[in-house]
Design a protein around this motif. Structure first.
Motif, PDB file in Angstrom:
ATOM      1  N   ILE A  70       0.837  -1.200   0.000  1.00  0.00           N
ATOM      2  CA  ILE A  70       0.000   0.000   0.000  1.00  0.00           C
ATOM      3  C   ILE A  70       0.873   1.251   0.000  1.00  0.00           C
ATOM      4  O   ILE A  70       0.603   2.216  -0.737  1.00  0.00           O
ATOM      5  CB  ILE A  70      -0.963  -0.024   1.205  1.00  0.00           C
ATOM      6  CG1 ILE A  70      -2.030  -1.104   0.987  1.00  0.00           C
ATOM      7  CG2 ILE A  70      -1.602   1.345   1.423  1.00  0.00           C
ATOM      8  CD1 ILE A  70      -2.913  -1.364   2.188  1.00  0.00           C
ATOM      9  N   HIS A  72       3.953   1.657  -1.182  1.00  0.00           N
ATOM     10  CA  HIS A  72       4.566   1.865  -2.489  1.00  0.00           C
ATOM     11  C   HIS A  72       3.513   2.136  -3.560  1.00  0.00           C
ATOM     12  O   HIS A  72       3.771   2.892  -4.508  1.00  0.00           O
ATOM     13  CB  HIS A  72       5.429   0.659  -2.849  1.00  0.00           C
ATOM     14  CG  HIS A  72       6.681   0.569  -2.040  1.00  0.00           C
ATOM     15  ND1 HIS A  72       7.773   1.383  -2.253  1.00  0.00           N
ATOM     16  CD2 HIS A  72       7.016  -0.225  -0.986  1.00  0.00           C
ATOM     17  CE1 HIS A  72       8.726   1.090  -1.394  1.00  0.00           C
ATOM     18  NE2 HIS A  72       8.289   0.124  -0.604  1.00  0.00           N
ATOM     19  N   GLY A  73       2.331   1.551  -3.413  1.00  0.00           N
ATOM     20  CA  GLY A  73       1.245   1.836  -4.348  1.00  0.00           C
ATOM     21  C   GLY A  73       0.852   3.298  -4.319  1.00  0.00           C
ATOM     22  O   GLY A  73       0.634   3.929  -5.366  1.00  0.00           O
ATOM     23  N   LYS A  74       0.769   3.876  -3.139  1.00  0.00           N
ATOM     24  CA  LYS A  74       0.449   5.298  -3.012  1.00  0.00           C
ATOM     25  C   LYS A  74       1.510   6.152  -3.697  1.00  0.00           C
ATOM     26  O   LYS A  74       1.196   7.144  -4.377  1.00  0.00           O
ATOM     27  CB  LYS A  74       0.355   5.687  -1.538  1.00  0.00           C
ATOM     28  CG  LYS A  74      -0.874   5.173  -0.809  1.00  0.00           C
ATOM     29  CD  LYS A  74      -0.827   5.591   0.654  1.00  0.00           C
ATOM     30  CE  LYS A  74      -2.076   5.162   1.410  1.00  0.00           C
ATOM     31  NZ  LYS A  74      -1.998   5.544   2.849  1.00  0.00           N
ATOM     32  N   ARG A  77       1.163   5.844  -7.513  1.00  0.00           N
ATOM     33  CA  ARG A  77      -0.057   6.508  -7.983  1.00  0.00           C
ATOM     34  C   ARG A  77       0.189   8.002  -8.211  1.00  0.00           C
ATOM     35  O   ARG A  77      -0.336   8.594  -9.169  1.00  0.00           O
ATOM     36  CB  ARG A  77      -1.167   6.309  -6.950  1.00  0.00           C
ATOM     37  CG  ARG A  77      -2.497   6.983  -7.230  1.00  0.00           C
ATOM     38  CD  ARG A  77      -3.238   6.331  -8.383  1.00  0.00           C
ATOM     39  NE  ARG A  77      -2.888   6.943  -9.653  1.00  0.00           N
ATOM     40  CZ  ARG A  77      -3.166   6.406 -10.844  1.00  0.00           C
ATOM     41  NH1 ARG A  77      -3.747   5.225 -10.930  1.00  0.00           N
ATOM     42  NH2 ARG A  77      -2.839   7.022 -11.950  1.00  0.00           N
ATOM     43  N   VAL A  87      -1.456  -3.458  -8.639  1.00  0.00           N
ATOM     44  CA  VAL A  87      -0.688  -3.709  -7.413  1.00  0.00           C
ATOM     45  C   VAL A  87      -0.717  -5.193  -7.084  1.00  0.00           C
ATOM     46  O   VAL A  87      -1.783  -5.822  -7.094  1.00  0.00           O
ATOM     47  CB  VAL A  87      -1.256  -2.900  -6.221  1.00  0.00           C
ATOM     48  CG1 VAL A  87      -0.486  -3.226  -4.943  1.00  0.00           C
ATOM     49  CG2 VAL A  87      -1.195  -1.408  -6.506  1.00  0.00           C
ATOM     50  N   VAL A 108      -6.474  -2.467  -0.745  1.00  0.00           N
ATOM     51  CA  VAL A 108      -5.399  -2.019  -1.637  1.00  0.00           C
ATOM     52  C   VAL A 108      -5.922  -0.995  -2.637  1.00  0.00           C
ATOM     53  O   VAL A 108      -5.326   0.079  -2.825  1.00  0.00           O
ATOM     54  CB  VAL A 108      -4.775  -3.222  -2.373  1.00  0.00           C
ATOM     55  CG1 VAL A 108      -3.900  -2.748  -3.537  1.00  0.00           C
ATOM     56  CG2 VAL A 108      -3.938  -4.063  -1.414  1.00  0.00           C
ATOM     57  N   GLU A 111      -7.041   2.399  -0.842  1.00  0.00           N
ATOM     58  CA  GLU A 111      -5.982   3.213  -0.251  1.00  0.00           C
ATOM     59  C   GLU A 111      -4.922   3.677  -1.247  1.00  0.00           C
ATOM     60  O   GLU A 111      -4.255   4.687  -1.017  1.00  0.00           O
ATOM     61  CB  GLU A 111      -5.322   2.458   0.901  1.00  0.00           C
ATOM     62  CG  GLU A 111      -6.277   2.192   2.069  1.00  0.00           C
ATOM     63  CD  GLU A 111      -5.584   1.636   3.298  1.00  0.00           C
ATOM     64  OE1 GLU A 111      -4.377   1.924   3.494  1.00  0.00           O
ATOM     65  OE2 GLU A 111      -6.248   0.926   4.072  1.00  0.00           O
ATOM     66  N   THR A 112      -4.763   2.946  -2.358  1.00  0.00           N
ATOM     67  CA  THR A 112      -3.720   3.323  -3.324  1.00  0.00           C
ATOM     68  C   THR A 112      -4.266   4.006  -4.571  1.00  0.00           C
ATOM     69  O   THR A 112      -3.514   4.660  -5.284  1.00  0.00           O
ATOM     70  CB  THR A 112      -2.922   2.092  -3.790  1.00  0.00           C
ATOM     71  OG1 THR A 112      -3.772   1.240  -4.575  1.00  0.00           O
ATOM     72  CG2 THR A 112      -2.360   1.317  -2.606  1.00  0.00           C
ATOM     73  N   SER A 114      -5.361   2.211  -6.996  1.00  0.00           N
ATOM     74  CA  SER A 114      -5.077   1.238  -8.058  1.00  0.00           C
ATOM     75  C   SER A 114      -6.358   0.842  -8.782  1.00  0.00           C
ATOM     76  O   SER A 114      -7.430   0.789  -8.185  1.00  0.00           O
ATOM     77  CB  SER A 114      -4.431  -0.010  -7.448  1.00  0.00           C
ATOM     78  OG  SER A 114      -4.322  -1.035  -8.406  1.00  0.00           O
TER      79      SER A 114
END
Length: 281
Positions: A70, A72-74, A77, A87, A108, A111-112, A114
């Motif tokens: 999460i 790294h996804g943020k 993004r 993700v 996921v 919060e991200t 994705s």
């Protein structure tokens, strides 16, 4: 960026529609700066659980947590405008069953930001893929060598040679029938990847597979040559940034020790120094 404004972000249906057309370009990203670099050139940007090995120094992907993905996804993004962001679901976050998978995948995506998640496994994950896609969570599947099962495979070995190829074919058919919008084929023999690409209706994305796949994916750090001692057969290095960085760091260290850095242009005097625009440094 188009002449009329920001490019429209790609969606899972857009990716599915590319089956048999111009090959899909996919790379990993784990940070905002790298996301900004790859976004103009990629159709899919994967926030891979490979982040555990690439950025966190873990021996495998098994130690990666949902919180890490999460985070790294943020970051990724924030750097994307047009590529589809996918993700990875980390080990232990979805295998228990469809309910667990939905709960964590929903978190996921929420919060991200994705647009999709990726999970590993073929026939065994078909029920979970079907459950997720029926509830609004697009899924990219991943079969062949699935790194989260490295202990079961006894290492990072090619999967699907000889009679074992039928197992991989069943996996491909199962995830496609379950509703996955695309499937990663990792480290499988070229003829098998070609056959699967011809037989299933969703795009195949190869990594150590076949040039006939509907797309290709690499870990961005691998293709940029950031790690000198890691040279898997399926990676083509498009740069040797690790060597360049090592030389730059060594040069910096030498100049510091010999008091060549900082030089006069890098320090401040008693009086402000005029610069462009009338400002003072």
């Amino acid at each position: 960026m188009s002449a009329t404004g920001p490019a429209k972000a790609l969606t899972p249906p857009d990716i599915s529609a590319r089956k048999g057309k111009t090959p899909l370009v996919c790379l990993t990203a784990y940070t905002t700066p790298i996301a900004r670099l790859v976004d103009p050139h990629c159709d899919v940007v994967l926030v891979g659980d490979s982040v555990g090995m690439v950025l966190h120094g873990l021996p495998s992907t098994l130690g990666v947590t949902l919180e890490m993905m999460i985070m790294h996804g943020k970051a990724v993004r924030r750097g994307l405008e047009q590529a589809l962001m996918v993700v990875d679901m980390p080990f232990g976050s979805y295998e228990e069953g469809p309910d667990q998978a939905f709960r964590n995948a929903a978190r996921v995506m929420t919060e991200t930001g994705s647009a999709a998640v990726k999970l590993e496994g073929g026939e065994a994950m078909a029920e979970t893929i079907r459950f997720l896609t029926a509830r609004g969570i697009p899924v990219m599947a991943h079969i062949g060598l699935t790194p989260q099962a490295v202990n079961t495979f006894g290492g990072y070995r090619v999967q699907g040679r000889g009679e074992d190829g039928e197992r991989i074919c069943r996996d491909a058919l199962a995830v496609a029938a379950a509703g996955a919008f695309a499937v990663v084929l990792e480290k499988v023999p070229e003829p098998l990847a070609r056959r699967i690409t011809e037989e299933i209706a969703i795009p195949t994305i190869g990594i150590g597979a076949s040039p006939t796949c509907d797309g290709q994916v690499l870990v961005v750090d691998d293709m940029l040559g950031l790690f000198g001692d890691f040279r898997p057969k399926f990676v083509k290095r498009y740069a040797e940034l690790g060597d360049a960085a090592s030389f730059a760091i060594a040069t910096y260290a030498q100049e510091v020790r010999k008091r060549r850095f900082p030089a006069a242009e890098h320090v401040f005097g008693d009086a402000p120094t005029p610069v462009k625009g009338g400002e003072a440094a």
